[in-house]
Design a protein around this motif. Structure first.
Motif, PDB file in Angstrom:
ATOM      1  N   SER A 207       0.828  -1.206   0.000  1.00 21.10           N
ATOM      2  CA  SER A 207       0.000   0.000   0.000  1.00 21.10           C
ATOM      3  C   SER A 207       0.864   1.260   0.000  1.00 21.10           C
ATOM      4  O   SER A 207       0.571   2.226  -0.700  1.00 21.10           O
ATOM      5  N   PHE A 208       1.929   1.240   0.790  1.00 20.03           N
ATOM      6  CA  PHE A 208       2.816   2.396   0.871  1.00 20.03           C
ATOM      7  C   PHE A 208       3.502   2.658  -0.467  1.00 20.03           C
ATOM      8  O   PHE A 208       3.547   3.798  -0.948  1.00 20.03           O
ATOM      9  N   VAL A 209       4.010   1.609  -1.097  1.00 18.83           N
ATOM     10  CA  VAL A 209       4.717   1.769  -2.371  1.00 18.83           C
ATOM     11  C   VAL A 209       3.748   2.131  -3.496  1.00 18.83           C
ATOM     12  O   VAL A 209       4.067   2.947  -4.369  1.00 18.83           O
ATOM     13  N   TYR A 210       2.547   1.554  -3.480  1.00 16.14           N
ATOM     14  CA  TYR A 210       1.547   1.940  -4.482  1.00 16.14           C
ATOM     15  C   TYR A 210       1.226   3.430  -4.373  1.00 16.14           C
ATOM     16  O   TYR A 210       1.017   4.107  -5.392  1.00 16.14           O
ATOM     17  N   THR A 211       1.175   3.944  -3.154  1.00 18.30           N
ATOM     18  CA  THR A 211       0.909   5.370  -2.963  1.00 18.30           C
ATOM     19  C   THR A 211       2.042   6.216  -3.527  1.00 18.30           C
ATOM     20  O   THR A 211       1.813   7.230  -4.206  1.00 18.30           O
ATOM     21  N   LEU A 212       3.283   5.805  -3.266  1.00 17.51           N
ATOM     22  CA  LEU A 212       4.434   6.518  -3.823  1.00 17.51           C
ATOM     23  C   LEU A 212       4.367   6.551  -5.345  1.00 17.51           C
ATOM     24  O   LEU A 212       4.585   7.599  -5.970  1.00 17.51           O
ATOM     25  N   ASP A 285       7.164   1.296  10.924  1.00 18.95           N
ATOM     26  CA  ASP A 285       7.691   2.335  11.806  1.00 18.95           C
ATOM     27  C   ASP A 285       8.515   3.338  10.996  1.00 18.95           C
ATOM     28  O   ASP A 285       8.715   3.171   9.785  1.00 18.95           O
ATOM     29  N   ASP A 286       8.983   4.384  11.651  1.00 17.11           N
ATOM     30  CA  ASP A 286       9.710   5.444  10.960  1.00 17.11           C
ATOM     31  C   ASP A 286      10.984   4.928  10.302  1.00 17.11           C
ATOM     32  O   ASP A 286      11.339   5.352   9.193  1.00 17.11           O
ATOM     33  N   GLU A 287      11.673   4.043  10.974  1.00 21.03           N
ATOM     34  CA  GLU A 287      12.917   3.488  10.420  1.00 21.03           C
ATOM     35  C   GLU A 287      12.654   2.747   9.118  1.00 21.03           C
ATOM     36  O   GLU A 287      13.405   2.890   8.140  1.00 21.03           O
ATOM     37  N   LEU A 292      12.841   2.317   3.278  1.00 17.01           N
ATOM     38  CA  LEU A 292      12.086   2.060   2.051  1.00 17.01           C
ATOM     39  C   LEU A 292      12.229   3.227   1.071  1.00 17.01           C
ATOM     40  O   LEU A 292      12.449   3.013  -0.127  1.00 17.01           O
ATOM     41  N   LEU A 293      12.117   4.443   1.561  1.00 15.16           N
ATOM     42  CA  LEU A 293      12.230   5.617   0.681  1.00 15.16           C
ATOM     43  C   LEU A 293      13.619   5.724   0.064  1.00 15.16           C
ATOM     44  O   LEU A 293      13.759   6.077  -1.114  1.00 15.16           O
ATOM     45  N   THR A 294      14.641   5.407   0.854  1.00 19.98           N
ATOM     46  CA  THR A 294      16.007   5.426   0.320  1.00 19.98           C
ATOM     47  C   THR A 294      16.173   4.388  -0.785  1.00 19.98           C
ATOM     48  O   THR A 294      16.726   4.678  -1.867  1.00 19.98           O
TER      49      THR A 294
END
Length: 343
Positions: A207-212, A285-287, A292-294
């Motif tokens: 879900s997070f990557v699909y949003t990106l 979590d934030d880490e 993931l973003l990196t």
């Protein structure tokens, strides 16, 4: 920097764009790293923070060259244009085509064809590369079903039919998705796609990557002058980037899904990076988000050969190329929308 389809993409975040006569000049740390004549450009997309000289902005406005600013992460910031008739005509063609049942269905079928075709080749690659670690018979059977689904999709007579075949094919693909997890199998178990909220670690990542990726596609559509809120398969809703959701379909499996699998199989993300809320929702979590973003930025820099252009480009450029190809189709420069077919 790279020129694609008469659009210049300046991907370095430290680049400053300037004008020298009839040329755009790209500087990095006050050193010239490239120049290109303005006369054969339709658009410039800058992923940097340094900015653009007023002289270049004026020259682009005079020549009706679209100048777009995007963050290094792919978020659309602004577009500077002079004469706006080009974008007005393009958007009018987009609105008319979205109301045309035949054209609208044709574009929707292309997007879903790309989705199923690419999902099938994700499975085929898994069989080729990891035959000793997965249930090859099960994955092969799913691949055959996806191949058969492509014929049904091509013959769909309505969007309702198309959605039905797409849903069935997605269920088959996700039905063997667990086989593609080669490491941390006990901590990352996939029992089907769920969202709003995601109920397990894998769905939280998907879900997070699909949003990106959706945000990146919406930025690409803005850059070429298309309205990201007017789609062909996905219905229009307030605040919903329906066209971006159409175009993401062809990139889900080869870009987003494979990226999530790589994070798990390379143990970049572990079970310690997740929390479960009282309502059962699983979040990173934030880490984990930072990692993931990196990794996502690194993945976007990897190069592939675009199946239609036959040119080497970065993965991060694919949404911009697909948006430009769709715009060219709507303007009548192409006979059809060339969906992204990965192999």
């Amino acid at each position: 920097m790279k020129k694609l389809l008469n659009t210049l993409y300046v991907t370095s975040e430290n680049s400053y764009l300037s004008l020298d006569g009839e040329n755009i000049v790209v500087f990095e740390d006050k050193k010239e790293v490239g120049r290109l004549p303005l006369h054969n450009l339709e658009g410039i997309v800058s992923f940097g923070y340094r900015g653009t000289s007023p002289a270049l902005m004026g020259a682009c406005a005079d020549r009706n060259i679209s100048l777009c600013y995007v963050t290094p992460q792919g978020k659309f910031l602004a577009r500077v244009t002079g004469k706006i008739k080009g974008n007005v005509i393009l958007r009018q063609q987009q609105y008319e085509s979205s109301r045309d049942k035949e054209i609208s269905l044709s574009i929707a079928k292309n997007c879903i064809t790309g989705k199923i075709y690419n999902a099938r080749w994700v499975l085929e690659r898994a069989v080729r590369d990891h035959s000793l670690q997965i249930n090859t018979d099960q994955v092969k059977t799913a691949s055959v079903h996806l191949k058969q689904s492509l014929e049904h999709i091509r013959n769909s007579q309505s969007k309702e039919q198309l959605r039905g075949y797409e849903g069935e094919a997605a269920s088959i693909y996700f039905g063997v998705f667990n086989e593609l997890i080669l490491q941390q199998k006990k901590d990352f178990v996939f029992c089907g796609r769920n969202k709003r909220p995601p109920l397990d670690n894998i769905n939280a990542m998907l879900s997070f990557v699909y949003t990106l990726l959706t945000n990146q596609i919406a930025s690409a559509l803005e850059c070429v002058g298309l309205d990201p809120y007017i789609g062909y398969l996905h219905t229009e809703r307030p605040g919903r980037v329906s066209l971006a959701l159409d175009l993401i379909e062809e990139l889900r499996a080869p870009l987003a899904d494979r990226f999530v699998l790589s994070l798990i199989n390379k143990k970049v993300i572990t079970r310690k990076n997740f929390k479960t809320k009282e309502n059962g929702a699983v979040i990173m979590d934030d880490e984990a988000r930072k990692r993931l973003l990196t990794e996502w930025q690194n993945r976007k820099k990897e190069t592939i050969t675009h199946p239609f252009l036959k040119e080497k480009i970065e993965w991060g450029m694919v949404p911009y190329v697909q948006a430009m190809l769709l715009a060219r189709y709507l303007r009548g420069d192409l006979d059809g929308y060339p969906v992204f077919l990965w192999k």
